[in-house]
Design an enzyme around this catalytic site. Structure first.
Site, PDB file in Angstrom:
ATOM      1  N   TYR A  56       0.855  -1.198   0.000  1.00  0.00           N
ATOM      2  CA  TYR A  56       0.000   0.000   0.000  1.00  0.00           C
ATOM      3  C   TYR A  56       0.885   1.240   0.000  1.00  0.00           C
ATOM      4  CZ  TYR A  56      -3.738  -3.271   1.344  1.00  0.00           C
ATOM      5  OH  TYR A  56      -4.619  -4.329   1.401  1.00  0.00           O
ATOM      6  N   HIS A 122       0.196 -11.939   0.643  1.00  0.00           N
ATOM      7  CA  HIS A 122      -0.835 -11.100   0.013  1.00  0.00           C
ATOM      8  C   HIS A 122      -1.495 -11.798  -1.176  1.00  0.00           C
ATOM      9  CE1 HIS A 122      -1.821  -6.516  -0.307  1.00  0.00           C
ATOM     10  NE2 HIS A 122      -2.874  -7.235  -0.604  1.00  0.00           N
ATOM     11  N   SER A 200     -12.821  -5.477   1.542  1.00  0.00           N
ATOM     12  CA  SER A 200     -13.807  -4.733   0.729  1.00  0.00           C
ATOM     13  C   SER A 200     -15.241  -5.115   1.119  1.00  0.00           C
ATOM     14  CB  SER A 200     -13.568  -4.939  -0.770  1.00  0.00           C
ATOM     15  OG  SER A 200     -12.271  -4.536  -1.147  1.00  0.00           O
ATOM     16  N   PRO A 201     -15.541  -5.115   2.433  1.00  0.00           N
ATOM     17  CA  PRO A 201     -16.873  -5.557   2.877  1.00  0.00           C
ATOM     18  C   PRO A 201     -17.980  -4.586   2.479  1.00  0.00           C
ATOM     19  CG  PRO A 201     -15.685  -4.591   4.716  1.00  0.00           C
ATOM     20  CD  PRO A 201     -14.703  -4.670   3.579  1.00  0.00           C
ATOM     21  N   LEU A 202     -17.580  -3.346   2.142  1.00  0.00           N
ATOM     22  CA  LEU A 202     -18.565  -2.358   1.690  1.00  0.00           C
ATOM     23  C   LEU A 202     -18.562  -2.254   0.170  1.00  0.00           C
ATOM     24  CD1 LEU A 202     -17.755   0.405   4.348  1.00  0.00           C
ATOM     25  CD2 LEU A 202     -19.767  -1.098   4.311  1.00  0.00           C
ATOM     26  N   GLY A 203     -18.038  -3.284  -0.507  1.00  0.00           N
ATOM     27  CA  GLY A 203     -18.005  -3.247  -1.967  1.00  0.00           C
ATOM     28  C   GLY A 203     -17.278  -2.011  -2.476  1.00  0.00           C
ATOM     29  N   ARG A 204     -16.140  -1.700  -1.824  1.00  0.00           N
ATOM     30  CA  ARG A 204     -15.338  -0.519  -2.193  1.00  0.00           C
ATOM     31  C   ARG A 204     -16.163   0.762  -2.119  1.00  0.00           C
ATOM     32  NH1 ARG A 204     -13.593  -4.870  -4.865  1.00  0.00           N
ATOM     33  NH2 ARG A 204     -11.351  -5.218  -4.800  1.00  0.00           N
ATOM     34  N   GLY A 205     -17.079   0.791  -1.195  1.00  0.00           N
ATOM     35  CA  GLY A 205     -17.898   1.985  -0.980  1.00  0.00           C
ATOM     36  C   GLY A 205     -19.244   1.924  -1.679  1.00  0.00           C
ATOM     37  N   PHE A 206     -19.370   1.074  -2.696  1.00  0.00           N
ATOM     38  CA  PHE A 206     -20.627   1.024  -3.479  1.00  0.00           C
ATOM     39  C   PHE A 206     -21.795   0.602  -2.593  1.00  0.00           C
ATOM     40  CE2 PHE A 206     -23.671  -0.402  -6.645  1.00  0.00           C
ATOM     41  CZ  PHE A 206     -23.471   0.489  -7.684  1.00  0.00           C
TER      42      PHE A 206
HETATM   43  N1  LIG Z   1      -6.088  -8.691   0.852  1.00  0.00           N
HETATM   44  C1  LIG Z   1      -6.344  -7.947  -0.188  1.00  0.00           C
HETATM   45  O1  LIG Z   1      -5.985  -8.272  -1.307  1.00  0.00           O
HETATM   46  C2  LIG Z   1      -7.115  -6.664  -0.017  1.00  0.00           C
HETATM   47  C3  LIG Z   1      -7.700  -6.031  -1.115  1.00  0.00           C
HETATM   48  C4  LIG Z   1      -8.430  -4.852  -0.910  1.00  0.00           C
HETATM   49  C5  LIG Z   1      -8.560  -4.346   0.381  1.00  0.00           C
HETATM   50  N2  LIG Z   1      -7.960  -4.981   1.440  1.00  0.00           N
HETATM   51  C6  LIG Z   1      -8.090  -4.473   2.813  1.00  0.00           C
HETATM   52  O2  LIG Z   1      -9.464  -4.347   3.133  1.00  0.00           O
HETATM   53  C7  LIG Z   1      -9.750  -3.029   3.582  1.00  0.00           C
HETATM   54  C8  LIG Z   1     -11.157  -2.637   3.203  1.00  0.00           C
HETATM   55  O3  LIG Z   1     -11.405  -2.819   1.822  1.00  0.00           O
HETATM   56  P1  LIG Z   1     -11.595  -1.613   0.812  1.00  0.00           P
HETATM   57  O4  LIG Z   1     -11.021  -0.388   1.429  1.00  0.00           O
HETATM   58  O5  LIG Z   1     -11.089  -2.110  -0.489  1.00  0.00           O
HETATM   59  O6  LIG Z   1     -13.155  -1.472   0.606  1.00  0.00           O
HETATM   60  P2  LIG Z   1     -14.413  -1.168   1.523  1.00  0.00           P
HETATM   61  O7  LIG Z   1     -14.064  -1.233   2.931  1.00  0.00           O
HETATM   62  O8  LIG Z   1     -15.474  -2.049   0.989  1.00  0.00           O
HETATM   63  O9  LIG Z   1     -14.787   0.330   1.068  1.00  0.00           O
HETATM   64  C9  LIG Z   1     -13.916   1.396   1.264  1.00  0.00           C
HETATM   65  C10 LIG Z   1     -14.488   2.597   0.551  1.00  0.00           C
HETATM   66  O10 LIG Z   1     -15.764   2.928   1.097  1.00  0.00           O
HETATM   67  C11 LIG Z   1     -15.783   4.249   1.581  1.00  0.00           C
HETATM   68  N3  LIG Z   1     -16.529   4.207   2.856  1.00  0.00           N
HETATM   69  C12 LIG Z   1     -16.159   3.582   3.995  1.00  0.00           C
HETATM   70  N4  LIG Z   1     -17.104   3.717   4.940  1.00  0.00           N
HETATM   71  C13 LIG Z   1     -18.092   4.426   4.389  1.00  0.00           C
HETATM   72  C14 LIG Z   1     -19.346   4.896   4.850  1.00  0.00           C
HETATM   73  N5  LIG Z   1     -19.765   4.609   6.089  1.00  0.00           N
HETATM   74  N6  LIG Z   1     -20.128   5.612   3.998  1.00  0.00           N
HETATM   75  C15 LIG Z   1     -19.721   5.884   2.745  1.00  0.00           C
HETATM   76  N7  LIG Z   1     -18.542   5.464   2.239  1.00  0.00           N
HETATM   77  C16 LIG Z   1     -17.739   4.744   3.057  1.00  0.00           C
HETATM   78  C17 LIG Z   1     -14.346   4.657   1.765  1.00  0.00           C
HETATM   79  O11 LIG Z   1     -14.168   6.035   1.524  1.00  0.00           O
HETATM   80  P3  LIG Z   1     -13.422   7.016   2.595  1.00  0.00           P
HETATM   81  O12 LIG Z   1     -12.112   6.403   2.926  1.00  0.00           O
HETATM   82  O13 LIG Z   1     -13.306   8.279   1.832  1.00  0.00           O
HETATM   83  O14 LIG Z   1     -14.347   7.079   3.772  1.00  0.00           O
HETATM   84  C18 LIG Z   1     -13.637   3.842   0.681  1.00  0.00           C
HETATM   85  O15 LIG Z   1     -13.659   4.536  -0.537  1.00  0.00           O
HETATM   86  C19 LIG Z   1      -8.647  -2.188   2.925  1.00  0.00           C
HETATM   87  O16 LIG Z   1      -8.450  -0.947   3.593  1.00  0.00           O
HETATM   88  C20 LIG Z   1      -7.456  -3.103   3.025  1.00  0.00           C
HETATM   89  O17 LIG Z   1      -6.875  -3.022   4.315  1.00  0.00           O
HETATM   90  C21 LIG Z   1      -7.260  -6.130   1.240  1.00  0.00           C
END
Ligand SMILES: NC(=O)c1ccc[n+]([C@@H]2O[C@H](COP(=O)([O-])OP(=O)(O)OC[C@H]3O[C@@H](n4cnc5c(N)ncnc54)[C@H](OP(=O)(O)O)[C@@H]3O)[C@@H](O)[C@H]2O)c1
Length: 325
Positions: A56, A122, A200-206
């Protein structure tokens, strides 16, 4: 916050992903001060599992997390990952023993700690037998540099082979209302006593409903991963909004936000599943942690489970090359 078990490791059942603070969804130069406040607020709210990775940035996200944890290291279960930065010149995925020995020293230094609580591979490295990777990780455990071992996006055969060399504590893979293939993996993990960390439990924010139109996407930085993700492009984006509408209907019934319901559905799948929603904002970490208090009825869980599958793959074709299935 209630706790969950990843193997024999107990953590708050909602963790925090820090990737987006420096990588993936931001472009360079996001607000580090707010990111650090977000990590501190998470800890105050009972979050223990903090998730970063060497790649990262690369490196700068671990530095940021190290800075945030100064004086608070003992309050968290610190997780990082190796294997997507090659220090040996092997390129791309590199889980060779030499690479891991170099990577771990860098991560420890940047994180300002003498041990990593959960150290993940990873991505599976097709060039290095998983037994060799696990062998060197087991040495790191013996040396006290690593406490627990994890894998990410490994599939069933690799997980079994790895676990036969040394206990695997957690598998970290994408799992959410719109990425369900871990449902096939879960019985294997449960047989072996391995926890599932849902990234990505929030579907990357979607799945929070925050993105409502392709124009919202256009406004994001050009380096933002989502601009190339098949679920966010063109017609797929528009069609996938129907799925969010389905989550919103349950959220209205439950008196919760859309994102909280997406997290509560994951929590309802078992106490060996820990979502690590990512945010760089205090207000959103407060909202996300609030999912701990959301109790969905069995009918609401069933309604969510029955939502239609999304349009588009969860990664680009290039990224899928490194995801075992
Ligand atoms: N092992 C792997 O290959 C892998 C791959 C991807 C991710 N990860 C890990 O998993 C973590 C989480 O996954 P992710 O970040 O990809 O996706 P996510 O948690 O599904 O979504 C993150 C996105 O949602 C937004 N968000 C978060 N909370 C929100 C809310 N309450 N309302 C509106 N928008 C919200 C964030 O924006 P803001 O930041 O602007 O709030 C960000 O753009 C990462 O940080 C990383 O540590 C691991």
């Amino acid at each position: 916050m209630r706790t969950a078990k990843l193997g024999d490791l107990e953590v708050g059942r909602i963790g925090l992903g820090t990737m987006g603070m420096s990588h993936g969804y931001t472009g360079a130069g996001s607000d580090d001060a707010e990111s650090i406040r977000t990590i501190h607020r998470a800890i105050d709210l009972g979050v223990t599992l903090i998730d970063t990775a060497e790649v990262y940035g690369p490196f700068v996200n671990e530095e940021l997390v190290g800075k945030a944890l100064a004086g608070r290291r003992d309050q968290v279960v610190l997780a990082t990952k190796f294997g997507l930065v090659s220090h040996t010149g092997a390129g791309n995925a590199d889980s060779s023993p030499d690479n891991i020995r170099t990577a771990v020293e860098g991560s420890l230094r940047r994180l300002g700690t003498d041990h990593i609580d959960l150290y993940y591979q990873h991505r599976v490295d097709p060039k290095t037998p998983i037994e060799d990777t696990m062998g060197v990780l087991a040495e790191l455990v013996q040396q006290g540099k690593v406490r627990h071992i994890g894998l990410s996006e490994a599939w069933i055969d690799t997980v079994r082979r790895a676990h036969a060399v040394h206990p695997v504590t957690a598998l970290q893979s994408e799992f959410s209302l719109w990425t369900r293939d871990q449902e096939e993996m879960l019985p294997v993990l449960r047989e072996l006593g391995i926890g599932l960390v849902a990234y990505s439990p929030l579907g990357r924010g979607f799945l929070t409903g925050a993105l409502r139109s392709v124009a919202d996407l256009d406004a994001l930085d050009d380096s933002d991963f989502r601009k190339n993700n098949p679920r966010f492009t063109g017609e797929n984006f528009e069609r996938n909004l129907r799925l969010v509408d389905g989550v919103r209907a349950v959220a209205d019934q439950a008196g919760a936000t859309v994102g909280q319901v997406a997290l509560a559905w994951l929590l309802a799948q078992g106490d060996d599943i820990v979502p690590i929603p990512g945010t760089k904002r205090v207000s959103r970490v407060e909202e996300n942690v609030g999912a701990d208090a959301v109790e969905l009825t069995p009918e609401q869980v069933a309604t969510l489970t029955a939502l239609p599958a999304p349009e588009g793959g969860h990664h680009t074709e290039d990224q899928m090359q490194l995801i075992e299935r």
